[in-house]
Write a protein that holds these residues in place. Structure first.
Motif, PDB file in Angstrom:
ATOM      1  N   MET A 129       0.854  -1.188   0.000  1.00  0.00           N
ATOM      2  CA  MET A 129       0.000   0.000   0.000  1.00  0.00           C
ATOM      3  C   MET A 129       0.886   1.232   0.000  1.00  0.00           C
TER       4      MET A 129
ATOM      5  N   PHE B 255       1.609   4.575   1.377  1.00  0.00           N
ATOM      6  CA  PHE B 255       1.287   5.362   2.563  1.00  0.00           C
ATOM      7  C   PHE B 255       1.771   6.811   2.442  1.00  0.00           C
TER       8      PHE B 255
ATOM      9  N   PRO C 269      -9.683   8.682   1.789  1.00  0.00           N
ATOM     10  CA  PRO C 269      -8.824   8.983   2.946  1.00  0.00           C
ATOM     11  C   PRO C 269      -9.484   9.933   3.937  1.00  0.00           C
TER      12      PRO C 269
ATOM     13  N   TYR D 214     -11.767   7.992   6.214  1.00  0.00           N
ATOM     14  CA  TYR D 214     -11.010   7.323   7.275  1.00  0.00           C
ATOM     15  C   TYR D 214     -10.600   8.338   8.353  1.00  0.00           C
TER      16      TYR D 214
ATOM     17  N   THR E 261      -9.068  -2.783   2.494  1.00  0.00           N
ATOM     18  CA  THR E 261      -9.619  -1.666   3.270  1.00  0.00           C
ATOM     19  C   THR E 261      -9.212  -1.751   4.738  1.00  0.00           C
TER      20      THR E 261
ATOM     21  N   GLU F  86      -5.878  -0.066   4.854  1.00  0.00           N
ATOM     22  CA  GLU F  86      -6.047   1.374   4.689  1.00  0.00           C
ATOM     23  C   GLU F  86      -6.549   2.008   5.987  1.00  0.00           C
TER      24      GLU F  86
ATOM     25  N   TYR G 152      -4.654   4.858   8.942  1.00  0.00           N
ATOM     26  CA  TYR G 152      -5.180   6.124   9.446  1.00  0.00           C
ATOM     27  C   TYR G 152      -5.521   6.055  10.936  1.00  0.00           C
TER      28      TYR G 152
END
Length: 1040
Positions: A448, A450, A578, A581, A603, A606, A610
């Protein structure tokens, strides 16, 4: 039909009656309900069972009336639509006329009964096939275990432990694996392939259709991440070029740069390379791309060869830089990678993303489509065979989770986890595996990016939501628009937010989550619930399944009176995710994925990035994710109380919430792209230790084209300065003079005087390939084949020096020589003979010397003598004649081909079934039925006539569109493979009378239309094989 609560009770009543009447006649099955008006009331209000009575005496009375039974038999059984049942029910309750209402009700009864019986039959057939497959797999495993039983004591102990241990031996990083070192001196070239969908680097159209989803995002980000690794010079992501007006023009661009390091040079970096494949002006769904795979293979092969040359000039002193690995994504790209590996001898890696056998199993369980309907819609058989081929050639299979290995890849004949571990142990100990092979499964979760996650997001330095929004909803600072869109639903937006983000799909189990929230009063008092369920304008415009889920969501919100506590916005964009989140994290909320089964769960990663703790289903990938992150709880997705308890625990216990947040942020690096790439490259480096490195060598392209080849070598003395003693009075004849020149060329081709391999006959502008399989009923070659050869060579005429001639045949070399000698055809006229179905390659202009490079090329995973005797027993069908397959034909066998004679009329296994049986035992071979189905050739995995043709075209630097293949209308079982690709094909009518294609595919096999486009513009039909007929079709095609 989720809102038809009457259906279950009604269906039970029908099935009960159906079970009792299973053996009765069709007349007895035609019943009517008693007291129809009261029956409707019972169905709708009380879900009570309907009772049927025989028509008996009423039959004559009602002959003139509408008969629901007759309507059912004549109309409904043959044409029904499950999705129409709800509309029918609406009509039923809206009909005032009692007779029409009850007729419709009874019609509906029969439709449901028939539908359910059909589902049960489909499920039963599927179960029977699955049981048969499992029995065959177990037998194959036992056969392999028996052959591998000669182990050392230590190996025996290890082998016994593998039968009882769980599959946890497959780890993310093998303890024996050397971690990838950032060595700048390496200049690696990596090829990724993702064939279908719309692939571009920026503003990806994710969700545009089912082909453009998470896989596209994954491969683009993987290409960028690999290109940023030290030691990797270039990464090419190959996909299909699309110039359709229906899509953006970027998809028609041949090259798109994804990234280029600031300190890079030459052609380094990551690129999307778009290869023409199929109709350029059409965007084709993946189910329809299969016939165009050979074109993509040829195009990709040309690109890789050109890039290998270019990179060689830049970073490797002129020597070609071949791909370090070719990585296929999904079944279609897996097949492409396998074909490319067969030509270039480069290691391959496979990632399934989603698997055909698993999808087939799920669709059969639903019972809505028969096996044949599923194949027609999804081309599932073609897809499964591509996945099996990918397993045959792959050094490593990358998976996201253990569940994918255990429950999905375990369905394939080409992978058995117990046998794989046994073979791995033997390989590590240096013990022979007796020609058996299983690919290594490695769990490497997707990475992912970041970069968009800041320290402010992770550590919450801006405080909670109250620091941004007052209790009176006044904004102290500007907030993202999506926050306002969500918070407008809430009475108190400061409560912790439970966030679910998924498609409105029944498998995502959102309705169970909503019930769990609605029935837990403490949870409702402490938290809000936000459901991000895709984008919509109106529910009516959505698909049936999506609209059903959303309708149920709205009804449940009303049922539990959740207004002011549940948000369900209609729209959001990808860049806003984002922010969603962040909003949940600001409120000290929790992210939940309650899916019935989640293959991976991106997900979840993800959300953890956060700072959100997570609650996730215990079925599938989340198990591995939570084990790595340790930032949440697993739940049974069917257990409402377990879901509500887990959410309440995280929301109510702030210490636990902060601990989960801390753990998630500390461990999230395990799912970063750099970590993914280090694991990925480390495992590939280990796999290459077991892969031969004999790469294809290329013949340098001369600056000036030669007008003659070594076949006309008597004129070469005029072109080269060669010290050869040829007397002026002509004492040496032409053939002696030719051989002497060739010998001197070979001696002068190396500085140390040692013999080297020269396999190029000279520069050719065209290649004429005869691959007609013409046999009589006994399997003997007919006179049509030599006549075709003579006529093709005669058509070439004066241009013969620019045209190379190749013979592709299932005959052995001995049979080929006898045939040509009998028909007085000079064998020296051919540039190459490819015999025994592609397992042998000879060069007549060099005294029939064997191509040693090609021979070594085919050694890959060739079981040799270990497969010889096994084929005889596996090829026989159950209860078949013991003598159906005779002993190998010794005179026609070679080290790379075992030929077996089959009696006329004998019943043998279909080629697909026999190949599956061999795969189950870890044996990777290619099988060809030849000689009008009277012979079976067992050859190496990479051996085939079409692959031999690709090998020659690359080695001799001949473009595929300059190759013309002459075929009959049918032929050996590898005939279909020769139809596709960029080469031109001429079908010679009436040249083949008997073929072997009747034993190609099993009942679960795929059709010829899934292999090649039979009406392709690259294909032409000649009315016969006489000279004028061949000349005519070549002239009409613009070839001559």
């Amino acid at each position: 039909m989720g809102d038809n609560e009457w259906l279950n009770g009604y269906l039970e009543a029908i099935l009960d009656v159906g079970t009792k009447r299973e053996g009765e006649s069709s007349d007895e099955l035609g019943g009517r309900s008693k007291n129809k008006s009261s029956a409707r009331k019972k169905v709708v209000d009380d879900n009570e069972k309907l009772k049927f009575e025989k028509m008996g005496k009423e039959k004559q009375k009602e002959e003139k009336l509408f008969s629901p039974t007759k309507y059912f038999v004549e109309e409904v059984v043959n044409s029904f639509d499950e999705s129409d049942l709800h509309r029918t029910w609406i009509k039923v309750i809206a009909t005032r006329n009692s007779r029409q209402r009850n007729n419709r009700l009874e019609n509906m009864c029969w439709r449901i009964w028939h539908l359910t019986r059909k589902k049960k039959q489909i499920a039963w057939d599927a179960t029977q096939k699955l049981v048969k497959l499992r029995v065959e797999r177990e037998k194959g495993r036992n056969d392999a275990a028996q052959d591998l039983s000669e182990l050392s004591e230590g190996e025996k102990e290890k082998g016994e432990s593998t039968q009882t241990d769980s599959v946890t031996d497959i780890s993310r990083v093998n303890p024996d694996t050397q971690i990838w070192s950032d060595d700048k001196s390496r200049q690696l070239y990596i090829v990724l392939i993702s064939l279908h969908g719309l692939v571009r680097g920026e503003n990806m159209e994710l969700g545009r259709d089912s082909d453009t989803g998470g896989q596209v995002k994954y491969v683009v980000e993987l290409a960028r991440a690999l290109a940023n690794m030290e030691g990797v010079h270039r990464v090419d992501l190959l996909t299909r070029q699309i110039t359709s007006p229906d899509v953006d023009s970027i998809y028609g661009e041949p090259i798109e740069m994804l990234s280029c390091p600031s300190d890079g040079f030459g052609s380094c970096g990551a690129y999307v390379i778009r290869i023409p494949c199929g109709p350029p002006d059409k965007y084709i769904p993946k189910e329809s791309l299969w016939p165009y795979i050979p074109e993509f293979v040829d195009g990709a092969l040309g690109h890789i060869v050109n890039m290998a040359r270019a990179l060689g000039e830049q970073v490797n002193s002129g020597k070609p830089v071949w791909p370090y690995v070719i990585h296929g994504h999904y079944a279609d790209a897996g097949e492409v990678a396998a074909r490319l590996s067969g030509v270039l001898n480069v290691p391959t890696v496979l990632t399934g993303h989603s698997l055909g056998r698993n999808k087939l199993e799920q669709l059969l369980k639903q019972g809505r489509l028969s096996r044949e309907d599923i194949n027609t819609t999804y081309k599932i058989r073609r897809r499964i065979e591509a996945e099996e081929l990918g397993l045959d050639t792959a050094e490593m299979v990358v998976t996201s989770t253990m569940q994918e290995i255990e429950e999905q890849w375990g369905l394939y004949a080409g992978f058995d986890i117990q046998l794989e571990r046994k073979l791995r142990i033997r390989r590590r100990r240096g013990v022979t595996c007796l020609g058996r092979y299983m690919p290594r499964m490695m769990v490497i979760p997707p990475g992912m990016d970041f970069s968009g996650v800041t320290a402010q997001d992770s550590l919450d330095r801006d405080g909670d939501l109250k620091s941004l929004i007052g209790t009176d909803r006044t904004q102290k600072r500007p907030i993202p628009p999506i926050w306002s869109e969500i918070m407008r639903f809430f009475t108190n937006p400061h409560k912790p937010m439970i966030l679910a983000l998924s498609r409105p799909d029944p498998k995502k189990n959102i309705t169970t989550l909503l019930k769990a929230f609605g029935e837990c009063q403490p949870l409702r008092e402490l938290a809000n619930l936000t459901l991000i369920l895709g984008n919509r304008d109106t529910i009516e415009e959505m698909s049936n399944s999506s609209s059903s889920v959303l309708t149920t969501v709205l009804k449940l919100i009303d049922k539990y009176d959740l207004y002011g506590q549940v948000a369900y916005p209609k729209h959001h964009t990808q860049p806003e995710v984002p922010e969603i989140y962040r909003l949940a994290a600001k409120t000290k909320g929790v992210f939940i994925n309650p899916a019935l089964v989640e293959p991976f769960g991106l997900t979840l990663i993800e959300a953890a990035a956060y700072g959100l703790p997570i609650v996730a289903t215990k079925n599938g990938g989340p198990v591995d994710i939570l084990k790595a992150l340790n930032n949440g709880l697993l739940v049974d997705p069917h257990d409402q109380k377990a879901i509500s308890d887990a959410l309440l625990k995280l929301v109510a216990d702030k210490n636990l919430w902060h601990e989960c947040q801390k753990n998630g942020l500390k461990n999230i690096h395990k799912f970063s792209w750099p970590e993914h790439c280090r694991n990925y490259l480390s495992h590939i480096e280990q796999c290459r230790d077991y892969h031969t490195t004999n790469h294809l060598s290329l013949i340098p392209i001369p600056e000036e084209l030669l007008s003659e080849s070594l076949r006309g070598v008597e004129d070469l003395s005029l072109k080269f300065s060669i010290d050869v003693d040829v007397k002026a009075n002509g004492e040496l004849d032409a053939s002696s003079r030719q051989q002497q020149v060739i010998d001197i060329l070979m001696q002068k081709a190396t500085s140390d005087g040692e013999s080297i391999n020269i396999y190029c006959p000279g520069r050719r502008q065209w290649l004429y390939v005869v691959a007609v399989d013409s046999y009589d009923s006994k399997g003997s070659p007919t006179q049509a084949l030599p006549l075709i050869i003579k006529n093709v060579m005669q058509v070439a005429g004066s241009k013969s020096s620019q045209i190379g001639f190749v013979l592709l045949t299932g005959l052995s070399l001995l049979e080929t020589k006898d045939l040509l000698r009998t028909c007085q055809i000079k064998i020296e006229n051919f540039d190459a003979l490819v015999c025994s179905s592609g397992s042998e390659m000879y060069y007549p202009w060099r005294d029939l010397v064997v191509d040693k490079d090609y021979e070594a090329h085919l050694e890959y995973r060739w079981a040799g003598d270990n497969v010889k005797s096994l084929v005889m027993s596996l090829a026989k069908i159950e209860n078949g004649d013991e003598n159906d397959i005779i002993q190998p034909i010794i005179s026609q066998c070679s080290s790379r081909c075992y030929s077996y004679s089959i009696k006329p009329g004998a019943k043998t296994q279909k080629m697909d079934d026999l190949k599956q049986r061999l795969r189950m035992r870890g044996l990777r071979c290619n099988l060809v039925y030849s000689h009008a189905a009277s012979r079976l050739n067992v050859i190496p995995l990479f051996a085939s006539r079409v692959q031999a043709l690709r090998y020659l075209s690359v080695r001799w630097s001949i473009d595929p569109d300059k190759v013309i293949v002459f075929l009959g209308e049918r032929g050996d079982t590898d005939y279909d493979d020769l139809l596709g690709g960029l080469h031109k094909t001429v079908i010679l009518k009436d040249s083949v009378e008997y073929d072997s294609e009747t034993i190609v595919h099993s009942e679960d096999g795929f059709k010829k239309d899934d292999i090649a486009i039979l009406d392709s513009t690259k294909m032409a039909l000649a009315e016969g094989f006489e000279v004028h007929e061949i000349s005519k079709v070549l002239g009409c095609s613009g070839i001559m």
